[in-house]
Design an enzyme around this catalytic site. Structure first.
Site, short mmCIF file in Angstrom:
data_model
loop_
_atom_site.label_atom_id
_atom_site.label_comp_id
_atom_site.label_asym_id
_atom_site.label_seq_id
_atom_site.Cartn_x
_atom_site.Cartn_y
_atom_site.Cartn_z
N GLU A 58 14.18 -11.64 -14.14
CA GLU A 58 13.69 -11.27 -15.47
C GLU A 58 12.24 -11.67 -15.73
OE1 GLU A 58 16.90 -10.79 -18.65
OE2 GLU A 58 17.13 -12.88 -17.99
N HIS A 107 12.27 -17.80 -22.35
CA HIS A 107 13.43 -16.91 -22.42
C HIS A 107 14.68 -17.74 -22.17
CE1 HIS A 107 16.33 -13.80 -21.94
NE2 HIS A 107 16.58 -14.17 -20.69
N HIS A 121 19.23 -18.30 -23.15
CA HIS A 121 20.49 -17.80 -23.68
C HIS A 121 21.07 -18.88 -24.59
CE1 HIS A 121 20.09 -16.24 -19.34
NE2 HIS A 121 19.52 -15.37 -20.14
N HIS A 128 22.79 -11.06 -25.09
CA HIS A 128 22.09 -11.66 -23.95
C HIS A 128 21.46 -13.00 -24.31
CE1 HIS A 128 18.55 -11.02 -20.88
NE2 HIS A 128 19.08 -12.21 -20.79
ZN LIG Z 1 18.25 -13.66 -19.61
#
Ligand SMILES: [Zn+2]
Length: 240
Positions: A82, A101, A103, A171
């Site tokens: 990603e 980034h 979760h 996500h």
């Molecule tokens: Zn991710």
């Protein structure tokens, strides 16, 4: 052949490695998630770890990427799938110097419901600027939800717009900052605010910070990010 660029400043590389461990220690990332910083000598490049759980990242694991997501110095190293999140946001947002980034769990419910993530207390004043939402299904149909190419990264950056955070349905979320310290601060307090907001909503009608309060609080907090960073850094270092 990519153009040669100066090596990244060693203190920035060390700081990024530390940011990885802080985000793990503070419960924002686990085995997954990543943090990057724009290259100090080339705005068209950024620094990001090779494919590794954030808690395990050391300065030797930090690679340099161009905005297309190509690693300049990865010979046989695996890189994050990603990484396009980072490159496309740096391309779209010249003001952004760092990207997280994750979760992080308490934020997830706000990405899958109509409930709007809003500042319930002063430390999350930056949320007053509003959170963006990214629905990958409208961009790419049914997928594994991951931002695995440049087109998806571009769509995510477009959804983010000028805001500090984008919720990624089903996500996670991506948070940006004008410094590594600020991006880490925002990622940590987005998680905390989400938890508190969910608790407050269970008790009854919630009075959120209004726009002016949120902006004033965010400006105050921006002057304090070095203080929280110093604390989180010591904790993360003690536990290493
Ligand atoms: Zn991710």
């Amino acid at each position: 052949m990519p153009d040669a660029i100066p090596a990244a400043a060693p203190d920035l590389v060390a700081k990024l490695a530390l940011a990885n461990r802080i985000l793990y220690d503070q419960g924002v990332v686990d085995g997954f998630g990543h943090v990057s910083v724009r290259h100090n000598a080339s705005p068209a490049h950024f620094l990001l770890s090779r494919n590794l759980a954030p808690a395990l990242v050391t300065p030797g694991d930090i690679l340099t990427f161009d905005l297309d997501g190509n690693a300049l110095d990865a010979t046989a190293q695996r890189v994050y799938l990603e990484r396009f999140i980072h490159g496309e946001i740096y391309r779209a947002r010249p003001d952004v110097q760092a990207v997280v980034h994750s979760h992080s769990p308490s934020v997830i419910p706000f990405g899958v419901t109509a409930e709007v993530l809003r500042p319930v207390y002063h430390l999350a004043g930056f949320l007053g600027a509003g959170c963006a939402r990214f629905e990958i299904r409208t961009v790419a149909g049914d997928t594994d939800l991951l931002i695995r190419d440049r087109a998806l990264g571009r769509a995510l950056a477009e959804a983010l717009g000028e805001r500090p955070l984008v919720l990624m349905r089903g996500h996670g979320s991506t948070v940006v900052g004008t410094s590594l310290e600020q991006a880490v601060y925002r990622a940590i307090y987005a998680e905390t605010n989400a938890r508190l907001q969910a608790q407050a909503l269970q008790l009854g009608a919630v009075t959120y910070l209004n726009e002016t309060e949120a902006a004033l609080a965010a400006a105050t907090n921006d002057g304090q990010v070095v203080r929280t960073w110093a604390l989180w850094a010591r904790r993360a270092s003690d536990r290493a």
